[in-house]
Design an enzyme around this catalytic site. Structure first.
Site, PDB file in Angstrom:
ATOM      1  N   CYS A 175      81.090  51.633  42.750  1.00  0.00           N
ATOM      2  CA  CYS A 175      81.890  52.072  43.810  1.00  0.00           C
ATOM      3  C   CYS A 175      82.734  51.291  44.314  1.00  0.00           C
ATOM      4  CB  CYS A 175      81.316  52.743  44.520  1.00  0.00           C
ATOM      5  SG  CYS A 175      80.418  54.415  44.083  1.00  0.00           S
ATOM      6  N   ARG A 198      75.385  49.297  36.959  1.00  0.00           N
ATOM      7  CA  ARG A 198      76.958  49.602  36.960  1.00  0.00           C
ATOM      8  C   ARG A 198      77.649  48.342  37.477  1.00  0.00           C
ATOM      9  NH1 ARG A 198      77.349  55.787  38.383  1.00  0.00           N
ATOM     10  NH2 ARG A 198      75.731  55.041  40.168  1.00  0.00           N
ATOM     11  N   LYS A 205      85.817  50.273  41.898  1.00  0.00           N
ATOM     12  CA  LYS A 205      86.533  51.406  41.453  1.00  0.00           C
ATOM     13  C   LYS A 205      87.305  51.808  42.626  1.00  0.00           C
ATOM     14  CE  LYS A 205      83.754  55.277  41.800  1.00  0.00           C
ATOM     15  NZ  LYS A 205      84.226  56.065  42.796  1.00  0.00           N
ATOM     16  N   LYS A 224      86.469  57.569  53.372  1.00  0.00           N
ATOM     17  CA  LYS A 224      85.541  57.032  52.359  1.00  0.00           C
ATOM     18  C   LYS A 224      85.950  55.665  51.775  1.00  0.00           C
ATOM     19  CE  LYS A 224      82.329  56.369  49.781  1.00  0.00           C
ATOM     20  NZ  LYS A 224      80.906  55.813  50.089  1.00  0.00           N
ATOM     21  N   GLY A 276      74.071  63.061  43.654  1.00  0.00           N
ATOM     22  CA  GLY A 276      73.706  64.555  43.747  1.00  0.00           C
ATOM     23  C   GLY A 276      72.322  64.609  43.890  1.00  0.00           C
ATOM     24  N   VAL A 317      80.240  64.656  40.847  1.00  0.00           N
ATOM     25  CA  VAL A 317      80.199  64.392  39.493  1.00  0.00           C
ATOM     26  C   VAL A 317      81.197  62.818  39.686  1.00  0.00           C
ATOM     27  CG1 VAL A 317      80.316  66.491  38.602  1.00  0.00           C
ATOM     28  CG2 VAL A 317      82.570  65.301  39.025  1.00  0.00           C
ATOM     29  N   ALA A 344      76.506  35.810  51.388  1.00  0.00           N
ATOM     30  CA  ALA A 344      77.184  35.383  50.374  1.00  0.00           C
ATOM     31  C   ALA A 344      76.380  35.526  48.966  1.00  0.00           C
ATOM     32  CB  ALA A 344      77.586  33.848  50.647  1.00  0.00           C
ATOM     33  N   GLU A 386      79.988  60.597  50.886  1.00  0.00           N
ATOM     34  CA  GLU A 386      78.478  60.284  50.856  1.00  0.00           C
ATOM     35  C   GLU A 386      78.708  58.774  51.097  1.00  0.00           C
ATOM     36  OE1 GLU A 386      75.885  61.719  51.506  1.00  0.00           O
ATOM     37  OE2 GLU A 386      75.309  59.806  51.923  1.00  0.00           O
ATOM     38  N   PHE A 387      77.815  58.472  52.052  1.00  0.00           N
ATOM     39  CA  PHE A 387      77.785  56.893  52.601  1.00  0.00           C
ATOM     40  C   PHE A 387      76.604  56.185  52.069  1.00  0.00           C
ATOM     41  CE2 PHE A 387      81.112  58.904  55.206  1.00  0.00           C
ATOM     42  CZ  PHE A 387      82.140  58.069  55.026  1.00  0.00           C
ATOM     43  N   LEU A 388      75.643  56.818  51.413  1.00  0.00           N
ATOM     44  CA  LEU A 388      74.579  56.351  51.103  1.00  0.00           C
ATOM     45  C   LEU A 388      74.721  54.915  50.150  1.00  0.00           C
ATOM     46  CD1 LEU A 388      73.273  56.535  47.987  1.00  0.00           C
ATOM     47  CD2 LEU A 388      73.111  58.904  48.875  1.00  0.00           C
TER      48      LEU A 388
HETATM   49  P1  NAD Z   1      76.676  59.621  38.212  1.00  0.00           P
HETATM   50  O1  NAD Z   1      77.404  59.199  36.947  1.00  0.00           O
HETATM   51  O2  NAD Z   1      75.184  58.953  38.410  1.00  0.00           O
HETATM   52  O3  NAD Z   1      76.603  61.191  38.120  1.00  0.00           O
HETATM   53  C1  NAD Z   1      77.303  61.853  37.825  1.00  0.00           C
HETATM   54  C2  NAD Z   1      76.765  63.012  37.134  1.00  0.00           C
HETATM   55  O4  NAD Z   1      77.818  64.114  36.912  1.00  0.00           O
HETATM   56  C3  NAD Z   1      76.498  62.670  35.810  1.00  0.00           C
HETATM   57  O5  NAD Z   1      74.945  63.140  35.662  1.00  0.00           O
HETATM   58  C4  NAD Z   1      77.140  63.534  34.790  1.00  0.00           C
HETATM   59  O6  NAD Z   1      76.625  63.988  33.704  1.00  0.00           O
HETATM   60  C5  NAD Z   1      77.402  64.674  35.813  1.00  0.00           C
HETATM   61  N1  NAD Z   1      78.833  65.726  35.201  1.00  0.00           N
HETATM   62  C6  NAD Z   1      79.936  65.206  35.176  1.00  0.00           C
HETATM   63  N2  NAD Z   1      80.927  65.951  35.042  1.00  0.00           N
HETATM   64  C7  NAD Z   1      80.324  67.246  35.141  1.00  0.00           C
HETATM   65  C8  NAD Z   1      80.622  68.759  35.115  1.00  0.00           C
HETATM   66  N3  NAD Z   1      81.513  69.115  34.506  1.00  0.00           N
HETATM   67  N4  NAD Z   1      79.509  69.575  34.884  1.00  0.00           N
HETATM   68  C9  NAD Z   1      78.239  69.113  35.342  1.00  0.00           C
HETATM   69  N5  NAD Z   1      77.746  67.806  35.508  1.00  0.00           N
HETATM   70  C10 NAD Z   1      78.924  66.936  35.411  1.00  0.00           C
HETATM   71  O7  NAD Z   1      77.456  59.201  39.572  1.00  0.00           O
HETATM   72  P2  NAD Z   1      77.114  58.927  41.117  1.00  0.00           P
HETATM   73  O8  NAD Z   1      76.740  57.400  41.117  1.00  0.00           O
HETATM   74  O9  NAD Z   1      76.070  59.920  41.376  1.00  0.00           O
HETATM   75  O10 NAD Z   1      78.744  59.031  41.894  1.00  0.00           O
HETATM   76  C11 NAD Z   1      79.004  60.457  41.785  1.00  0.00           C
HETATM   77  C12 NAD Z   1      80.190  60.461  42.922  1.00  0.00           C
HETATM   78  O11 NAD Z   1      79.793  59.834  44.319  1.00  0.00           O
HETATM   79  C13 NAD Z   1      81.461  59.182  42.561  1.00  0.00           C
HETATM   80  O12 NAD Z   1      82.496  59.881  43.100  1.00  0.00           O
HETATM   81  C14 NAD Z   1      80.927  58.024  43.260  1.00  0.00           C
HETATM   82  O13 NAD Z   1      82.222  57.569  43.649  1.00  0.00           O
HETATM   83  C15 NAD Z   1      80.342  58.690  44.642  1.00  0.00           C
HETATM   84  N6  NAD Z   1      79.425  57.927  45.259  1.00  0.00           N
HETATM   85  C16 NAD Z   1      78.401  57.336  44.571  1.00  0.00           C
HETATM   86  C17 NAD Z   1      77.522  56.640  45.462  1.00  0.00           C
HETATM   87  C18 NAD Z   1      76.549  55.859  44.754  1.00  0.00           C
HETATM   88  O14 NAD Z   1      75.674  55.120  45.563  1.00  0.00           O
HETATM   89  N7  NAD Z   1      76.423  55.941  43.430  1.00  0.00           N
HETATM   90  C19 NAD Z   1      77.459  56.436  46.660  1.00  0.00           C
HETATM   91  C20 NAD Z   1      78.619  57.352  47.668  1.00  0.00           C
HETATM   92  C21 NAD Z   1      79.477  58.086  46.693  1.00  0.00           C
HETATM   93  C1  UGA Z   2      78.122  51.067  48.725  1.00  0.00           C
HETATM   94  C2  UGA Z   2      78.127  51.265  50.313  1.00  0.00           C
HETATM   95  O1  UGA Z   2      77.305  50.164  50.991  1.00  0.00           O
HETATM   96  C3  UGA Z   2      77.892  52.590  50.540  1.00  0.00           C
HETATM   97  O2  UGA Z   2      78.027  53.014  52.008  1.00  0.00           O
HETATM   98  C4  UGA Z   2      78.751  53.474  49.729  1.00  0.00           C
HETATM   99  O3  UGA Z   2      78.257  54.985  49.904  1.00  0.00           O
HETATM  100  C5  UGA Z   2      78.404  53.211  48.392  1.00  0.00           C
HETATM  101  O4  UGA Z   2      78.944  51.789  47.974  1.00  0.00           O
HETATM  102  C6  UGA Z   2      79.331  53.890  47.382  1.00  0.00           C
HETATM  103  O5  UGA Z   2      80.335  54.645  47.910  1.00  0.00           O
HETATM  104  O6  UGA Z   2      78.735  54.028  46.115  1.00  0.00           O
HETATM  105  P1  UGA Z   2      75.996  50.190  47.183  1.00  0.00           P
HETATM  106  O7  UGA Z   2      77.163  49.853  46.267  1.00  0.00           O
HETATM  107  O8  UGA Z   2      74.912  51.328  46.870  1.00  0.00           O
HETATM  108  O9  UGA Z   2      76.617  50.860  48.406  1.00  0.00           O
HETATM  109  O10 UGA Z   2      75.151  49.071  47.777  1.00  0.00           O
HETATM  110  P2  UGA Z   2      75.595  47.693  48.704  1.00  0.00           P
HETATM  111  O11 UGA Z   2      74.322  47.553  49.701  1.00  0.00           O
HETATM  112  O12 UGA Z   2      76.831  48.266  49.685  1.00  0.00           O
HETATM  113  O13 UGA Z   2      75.954  46.633  47.940  1.00  0.00           O
HETATM  114  C7  UGA Z   2      76.963  46.617  47.079  1.00  0.00           C
HETATM  115  C8  UGA Z   2      77.106  45.172  46.403  1.00  0.00           C
HETATM  116  O14 UGA Z   2      77.524  44.258  47.570  1.00  0.00           O
HETATM  117  C9  UGA Z   2      75.601  44.613  45.690  1.00  0.00           C
HETATM  118  O15 UGA Z   2      76.005  44.122  44.592  1.00  0.00           O
HETATM  119  C10 UGA Z   2      75.206  43.941  46.864  1.00  0.00           C
HETATM  120  O16 UGA Z   2      74.314  43.038  46.326  1.00  0.00           O
HETATM  121  C11 UGA Z   2      76.335  43.210  47.324  1.00  0.00           C
HETATM  122  N1  UGA Z   2      76.288  42.568  48.598  1.00  0.00           N
HETATM  123  C12 UGA Z   2      76.062  43.301  49.707  1.00  0.00           C
HETATM  124  C13 UGA Z   2      76.660  41.229  48.967  1.00  0.00           C
HETATM  125  O17 UGA Z   2      76.852  40.423  47.989  1.00  0.00           O
HETATM  126  N2  UGA Z   2      76.540  40.785  50.086  1.00  0.00           N
HETATM  127  C14 UGA Z   2      76.265  41.606  51.257  1.00  0.00           C
HETATM  128  O18 UGA Z   2      76.150  41.058  52.510  1.00  0.00           O
HETATM  129  C15 UGA Z   2      75.960  42.881  50.823  1.00  0.00           C
END
Ligand code: NAD
Ligand code: UGA
Length: 463
Positions: A277, A347, A280, A221, A15, A91, A269, A162-164
């Site tokens: 993520c 995490r 999960k 996703k 977010g 969230v 490797a 989101e794919f970041l």
């Molecule tokens: P996060 O735990 O960092 O953030 C989630 C936030 O939502 C927390 O701050 C929490 O307090 C808040 N929240 C929860 N319930 C709420 C409510 N009812 N009202 C207001 N706030 C509330 O989680 P994140 O890493 O940002 O991930 C969020 C989602 O995005 C997940 O589904 C995750 O799978 C997905 N996602 C994460 C990443 C990543 O790189 N972390 C990348 C792509 C997708």
């Molecule tokens: C991953 C995906 O790359 C994102 O596209 C997606 O949006 C995100 O999950 C999500 O849904 O949360 P992220 O977990 O932030 O992103 O980081 P990555 O670069 O994918 O790395 C994940 C884990 O794999 C790390 O522990 C990294 O060190 C490991 N990794 C990655 C390897 O061990 N080898 C590799 O070649 C690449």
């Protein structure tokens, strides 16, 4: 329809950065990010943007530019929902820790709470955007809640996953491979899709904005994360075979990666993937497949997780075996605790599990990570609930200086691929360690030749 005000529920790793970039690129749109966590919002509003709660290269500059202009962080969830035409739900969707689907299914309680709150507050038509990663067909549940508990206004549900990746969030957001938007295949659905396309089109070219039906978007996703994680487990599986046969996994990865059908990315490797993520989302995929009776599909994907758990255990076992089958009271220094470089996120970091194994063997762990603080390290271990908190505190020390962390150590384990580790004075570190001095490079980032010539016994993954 034009979006002029956005509300994003959830100021986390997705977010926060996502909305900061939307606000930066769309100065005409007011973006309010809300969260229940008061401390998190306070930190996002810290006058010094270097203190914002998430470390991502470039993020503090983006926040500094947009915050107060058209980017706002607030705990007033209802006001932001009321004002916005588009509400992003961002969230957390962690693995369920209770009841049906425990340990597998995504816990959707936070999503449902958001839907109920939106329904309660909304007095005008809204676009509700699923930004969180969700099981396929979640939009159906959200729509049912909104339509049955709302004030009679119209809701369109879009899926916009989101794919970041963390550590590269800002560049990924500024220059995405694609933006995916799924919506209803009805005239109202297309209107909502187009409204969101228009937001992204402020900086992303239209040929990179893909529109699909909602279910394809939701499932894409989970599929993307499963494919990415599968590549890591595949190369990690080969890493053990390389160790047995004299092949070198980096050479194998390079050789196969030059095949354009395979591609060179994501073939590094390692000690195992971490992050909030991959695990999960695959567990969730496995659960969904099982719930449709697709057991072979479920087993296929579950193997990615089994391999990853094995790789982490294999790494800690190797440390114990190499250190003459005992690490009791030996000092083992971890360089890195974050799950990957350039983030303060820990995490599911492999470091947590490797440390847990070694503490079971009564090792003393010293940790240095450039961005992770001591409290976080201990709370990560406490969260595993393997032993008393005081025992974790006795077993783990955290340092702010890598050279001090390594002093007197029997072995160093590299758990995160931080660039700075490659630039250390390794001779100085060697001189300060117990002999023989071991390095276990769980990320294959160090220069093996140089370290061996200093006198280190150097172990990497897959060679
Ligand atoms: P996060 O735990 O960092 O953030 C989630 C936030 O939502 C927390 O701050 C929490 O307090 C808040 N929240 C929860 N319930 C709420 C409510 N009812 N009202 C207001 N706030 C509330 O989680 P994140 O890493 O940002 O991930 C969020 C989602 O995005 C997940 O589904 C995750 O799978 C997905 N996602 C994460 C990443 C990543 O790189 N972390 C990348 C792509 C997708
Ligand atoms: C991953 C995906 O790359 C994102 O596209 C997606 O949006 C995100 O999950 C999500 O849904 O949360 P992220 O977990 O932030 O992103 O980081 P990555 O670069 O994918 O790395 C994940 C884990 O794999 C790390 O522990 C990294 O060190 C490991 N990794 C990655 C390897 O061990 N080898 C590799 O070649 C690449």
């Amino acid at each position: 329809m034009k979006v002029t005000k956005i509300c994003c529920i959830g100021a986390g790793y997705v977010g926060g950065p996502t909305m900061a970039v939307i606000a930066q690129k769309c100065p005409h749109i007011q973006v309010t990010v809300v969260d229940l966590n008061e401390q998190r919002i306070k930190d996002w509003n810290d006058p010094n943007t270097d203190n914002i709660p998430i470390y991502e290269p470039g993020l503090s500059d983006v926040v500094a530019e947009a915050r107060g202009r058209n980017l706002f962080f607030s705990t007033d969830v209802e006001k932001a929902i009321d004002e916005a035409e588009a509400i992003f739900i961002s969230v957390n969707t962690p693995t369920k820790t209770y009841g049906k689907g425990k340990g597998m299914a995504a816990d959707l309680k936070y999503i449902e709470l958001c839907a109920r709150q939106i329904a309660k507050v909304a007095k005008s038509n809204k676009i509700v955007v699923e930004k969180s990663t969700l099981p396929v067909r979640t939009a159906e549940a959200i729509k049912s809640i909104l339509d049955n508990t709302g004030n009679g206004v119209q809701f369109q549900i879009l899926s916009n996953p989101e794919f970041l990746a963390e550590g590269t969030a800002v560049t990924d957001l500024l220059n995405p491979d694609r933006i995916l938007i799924g919506g209803d295949t009805t005239p109202e659905g297309y209107t909502a899709i187009n409204a969101l396309v228009d937001v992204y089109a402020n900086w992303v070219s239209k040929d990179k904005i893909l529109t699909t039906n909602v279910w394809s978007s939701e499932l894409s996703k989970l599929t993307a994360n499963a494919f990415l994680a599968q590549r890591i487990s595949s190369i990690n599986a080969m890493s053990e075979l390389c160790e047995k046969t004299g092949a070198d996994v980096s050479e194998v990865a390079r050789a196969i990666g030059m095949d354009s059908r395979i591609g060179s990315k994501f073939l590094k490797a390692s000690v195992g993937f971490g992050g909030s993520c991959f695990q999960k989302d695959i567990l969730n995929l496995v659960y969904i497949a099982k719930s449709y009776g697709l057991n072979e599909v479920a087993d296929y994907w579950e193997q990615v997780i089994i391999m990853n758990d094995y790789q982490k255990r294999r790494f800690s076992n190797k440390i114990v075996q190499t250190l003459y089958n005992t690490v009791a009271d030996k000092k083992i220094t971890f360089l890195g605790w974050a799950f990957k470089k350039d983030t303060n996120d820990t995490r599911e970091s492999a470091a947590i599990y490797v440390a847990d194994d070694l503490i079971n063997e009564q090792a003393k762990i010293s940790v240095y990570d450039p961005k992770v603080l001591k409290n976080k390290i201990l709370s990560d271990l406490d969260y595993l609930d393997t032993r008393k908190s005081s025992e974790n505190a006795d077993a783990v020390l955290s340092f702010e200086n890598p050279y001090e962390a390594c002093e007197g150590a029997h072995a160093i384990a590299i758990l995160t691929e931080w660039d700075e580790f490659t630039k250390y004075d390794w001779q100085k570190i060697y001189d300060s360690m117990q002999k023989p001095a071991f390095i276990f490079d769980g990320r294959n980032i160090l220069n093996a030749k140089e370290l061996k010539s200093i006198g280190f016994i150097y172990n990497s993954i897959g060679s």
